[in-house]
Design an enzyme around this catalytic site. Structure first.
Site, PDB file in Angstrom:
ATOM      1  CG  ASP A   1      -8.051   2.773 -36.848  1.00 15.79           C
ATOM      2  OD1 ASP A   1      -9.275   2.577 -36.792  1.00 15.79           O
ATOM      3  OD2 ASP A   1      -7.289   2.524 -35.903  1.00 15.79           O
TER       4      ASP A   1
ATOM      5  NE  ARG B   1     -21.957  -2.312 -27.339  1.00 20.52           N
ATOM      6  CZ  ARG B   1     -21.165  -3.381 -27.236  1.00 20.52           C
ATOM      7  NH1 ARG B   1     -21.685  -4.579 -27.158  1.00 20.52           N
ATOM      8  NH2 ARG B   1     -19.851  -3.257 -27.224  1.00 20.52           N
ATOM      9  CE  LYS B   2     -22.811  -5.613 -34.933  1.00 21.04           C
ATOM     10  NZ  LYS B   2     -23.345  -6.668 -35.805  1.00 21.04           N
TER      11      LYS B   2
ATOM     12  CE  LYS C   1     -11.137   1.543 -55.607  1.00 21.68           C
ATOM     13  NZ  LYS C   1     -11.330   0.357 -56.449  1.00 21.68           N
TER      14      LYS C   1
END
Lengths: 201, 201
Positions: free
Chosen positions: A110, A155-156, A134
């Site tokens: 993140d 906006r993405k 994995k």
């Protein structure tokens, strides 16, 4: 880790890569902007902020003592819109005995894809994080988090990444993410921020 | 938080809900099993474990001082295969100023759905975590993480969850997850573990 750091610092010499200031630095520089943007999109959440607690707030990834938690440095390539994060987690990030907690890996993912979204879109919020674990990552090992801005749609911002061993022979984790800009009209000037930032340690 | 704890402890009186021992407790009880299972599926990762560092290992969600990091308690309903986690994060879990870091939320989600998978499937590993962050969560607020086992397919366990305000009026986050059993033949006896566990504080 020092060797890897030096290798990337070498790549920074011709200007193709930039050693990024910490998110904490960016957040401090833009602290006056956050409340406004948050309030515009999430008025209720914004009102729930406990101002007293806020003063004790500390960035999650910088809230451990040296060597115990998240040790990392990020490098940004503007032409390729990608970030490489060199990450060595400490022993306090344990999940299964001997391995990193999935949440600690999710946190560094993140932070890395988030930084990629910030340098491309300004103040953003994580909207989706989709992580495929994995292989378990042995505690205290050094890994590379390779993040890539894939697309901007209004906006993405779509950013993908993978977590690999330093020799790139082991693929530990893959992830995709979606960020939403909270300041659609305003872009960050990454170069300005970098120039204002403290010199690398 | 104390009030919520007491409400759930009340629900435990008829045996429908169980106050879960911490993952740390479970991990300690089963510590002899982990290396064997990990080695069977991930021999390379297993060999990379740094035994010296391992002795300093501390569970990520329990590595903060009281009140600064992850404060939580979990309750399990065996008939409904669901867990409710009452979570109050401290000021050291900050992302955007005034709000929790996405990684801190991901961590508590992983811990909660992971525990749901553990009580249903024994020793498991997170294979996928797909999180939709709908609203930022104000730092230090108390939230409920509601986790539900949706399906078991062979070695795979599917668990979903949401994060809500205590009054359930604000939906902060939704997530789905996939876990893989590392011990397909062996089930945890959750009741045995709970009976052996220390009484609730």
């Amino acid at each position: 880790m020092r060797l890897l750091f030096d290798q990337f610092m070498k790549k920074c010499e011709d200007g193709s890569w930039i050693h990024l200031p910490s998110y904490e630095y960016i957040a401090t520089q833009r602290s006056q902007d956050f409340p406004t943007f948050i309030h515009a999109y999430f008025p209720t959440a914004s009102e729930l902020i406990n101002k007293e607690k806020l003063s004790q707030g500390r960035l999650f990834t910088r809230s451990f003592e040296d060597g115990l938690g998240f040790e990392y440095v990020m490098f940004y390539n503007d032409a390729e819109k990608r970030i490489v994060c060199v990450f060595q987690g400490g022993p306090h990030l344990q999940g299964m005995p001997g391995f990193f907690h999935g949440g600690a890996i999710a946190t560094m993912i993140d932070a890395t894809v988030g930084m990629n979204a910030i340098v491309s879109g300004g103040i953003v919020m994580t909207a989706n994080l989709n992580i495929n674990f994995k292989r378990p990552i042995p505690l205290c090992s050094i890994v590379l988090i390779n993040s890539q801005l894939d697309k901007i749609e209004g906006r993405k911002l779509l950013v993908s990444c993978n977590v690999q061993s330093v020799d790139e022979k082991i693929l530990y984790t893959e992830a995709t993410s979606l960020f939403v800009k909270l300041n659609p009209e305003k872009e960050f000037d990454i170069k300005e921020l970098v120039l204002k930032s403290a010199p690398p340690a």
